[in-house]
Design an enzyme around this catalytic site. Structure first.
Site, short mmCIF file in Angstrom:
data_model
loop_
_atom_site.label_atom_id
_atom_site.label_comp_id
_atom_site.label_asym_id
_atom_site.label_seq_id
_atom_site.Cartn_x
_atom_site.Cartn_y
_atom_site.Cartn_z
CG HIS A 30 -1.93 -1.12 1.21
ND1 HIS A 30 -2.76 -1.38 0.14
CD2 HIS A 30 -2.22 -2.07 2.15
CE1 HIS A 30 -3.51 -2.45 0.42
NE2 HIS A 30 -3.20 -2.89 1.63
CG ASP A 57 -2.77 -8.36 0.76
OD1 ASP A 57 -1.98 -8.57 1.69
OD2 ASP A 57 -3.84 -7.71 0.91
CG HIS A 63 -6.50 -5.26 1.80
ND1 HIS A 63 -5.92 -6.11 2.72
CD2 HIS A 63 -7.64 -4.80 2.35
CE1 HIS A 63 -6.70 -6.16 3.81
NE2 HIS A 63 -7.74 -5.38 3.61
CG ASP A 114 -4.68 -9.85 3.62
OD1 ASP A 114 -4.40 -10.40 2.54
OD2 ASP A 114 -4.43 -8.65 3.86
ZN LIG Z 1 -4.02 -7.03 2.76
#
Ligand SMILES: [Zn+2]
Length: 343
Positions: free
Chosen positions: A157, A193, A195, A282
């Site tokens: 991120h 991931d 996200h 995740d």
């Molecule tokens: Zn994540």
């Protein structure tokens, strides 16, 4: 499997962060490092401490201002007499705000997207060590074909000039740049991931020498909200070299694995010199902040797909939060990857 890690990783141990109107325990806890390392050690892998390649490989991805503020912030703590164990700002620059102020709080708000990246005494050492693990694993993959970077804190991120989403330095992007320099060829990044890998997308959005493919939960009501949509395909020279495969929340093994196969097919057509896998756990059905229902068998199947994709592959640890399934999924992934490679 060669596993590269940094013993400085647990030196950043954030307290809490602001989520949905209240301060909650921070999910990206230092204990993730020991749990992941124990899982890798238990699998009989070759564990190596990261060396120190210095700041230059970080400069290949991040702006000088970004690196400077996180490197020096704790040393400037005296400028904020009311601050305790953590330096954190509540002011964040919006895109229309261009001025980089000299004061620490404003400077931090320019280089942070949210409240999830507090700075503590050990933060720079931990994020620097995490980046060095990515560099070390990229070097080992270039020599030996594959390596796993036990990066903690995670990185995908983080943009060139902005931390956020628990991430300070973009370890996957740093590994990609390292491999690009080592191989002289184009690099592909597959981000699995849960996200969207927004920072990685941002770093390479205008480039055609790094293909970024991210498979993640639909961001229309899930972090990082503002990016990760299927129509984001890159810009300028990079047009066509960014691919997002958003999936509905609650997606399970079959949907997730089909997306990974589709992503890997695009990567194969790109003919990269090496592959970086941004490896979050995740997506697990048990993850406390995840949105998918991927099982341990699903991670094993993903590992087999990834293992068959490219002879030169570095796995870079991203998210995956504290639950019993976390070490199990890492151990299963590494084991299935190695079994498929015949190592
Ligand atoms: Zn994540």
């Amino acid at each position: 499997m060669i596993v590269v890690h940094s013993p400085r990783s647990p030196d950043h141990d954030p307290d809490g962060y602001f989520r949905r109107g209240r301060t909650v325990p921070h999910p990206e806890q230092a204990s993730r490092y020991g749990i992941l390392l124990e899982a890798a050690t238990g699998g009989g892998h070759a564990i190596e401490e990261a060396g120190d390649a210095g700041l230059d490989p970080l400069r290949a991805v991040h702006t000088d201002s970004h690196l400077d503020v996180f490197r020096t912030a704790w040393g400037r703590k005296a400028e904020l007499p009311e601050i305790g164990d953590e330096i954190l700002t509540g002011h964040f620059a919006r895109p229309q705000m261009h001025r980089l102020p000299p004061g620490l709080l404003g400077l931090l708000g320019f280089h942070m997207a949210d409240t999830s990246t507090p700075i503590r005494a050990g933060t720079w050492g931990a994020v620097y060590g995490s980046a060095q693990a990515a560099i070390g694993a990229a070097d080992r993959a270039a020599e030996h074909g594959a390596a796993y970077a036990l990066c903690r804190p995670p990185g995908h991120h983080a943009y060139a000039d902005s931390a956020g989403g628990f991430c300070f330095l973009n370890n996957s992007a740093i590994a990609a740049e390292r491999l690009r320099a080592a191989t002289g060829g184009p690099i592909a990044i597959l981000d699995i991931d849960v996200h969207h890998g927004n920072g990685t997308q941002g770093i390479f959005y205008g480039r055609r020498d790094v293909l970024t493919v991210s498979i993640h939960a639909d961001p229309s009501d899930y972090f990082p909200f503002y990016t990760g949509y299927a129509d984001e395909r890159g810009e300028g020279e990079g047009e066509g070299f960014n691919r997002n495969l958003p999936l509905a929340q609650g997606s399970g093994d079959a949907t997730w694995l089909a997306a990974i196969e589709a992503g890997l097919a695009e990567i194969a057509a790109f003919r990269p010199a090496a592959l970086v896998v941004a490896l979050g756990f995740d997506a697990s059905e048990h993850d406390p902040i995840g949105a998918f229902k991927v099982t341990t068998a699903g991670f094993e199947a993903a590992a087999r797909l990834v293992a068959a994709a490219h002879p030169t592959t570095v796995l870079v640890q991203e998210g995956g939060y504290l639950c019993d399934a976390l070490p199990r999924n890492l151990a299963a992934f590494l084991q299935a990857f190695e079994a498929r490679r015949g190592a």
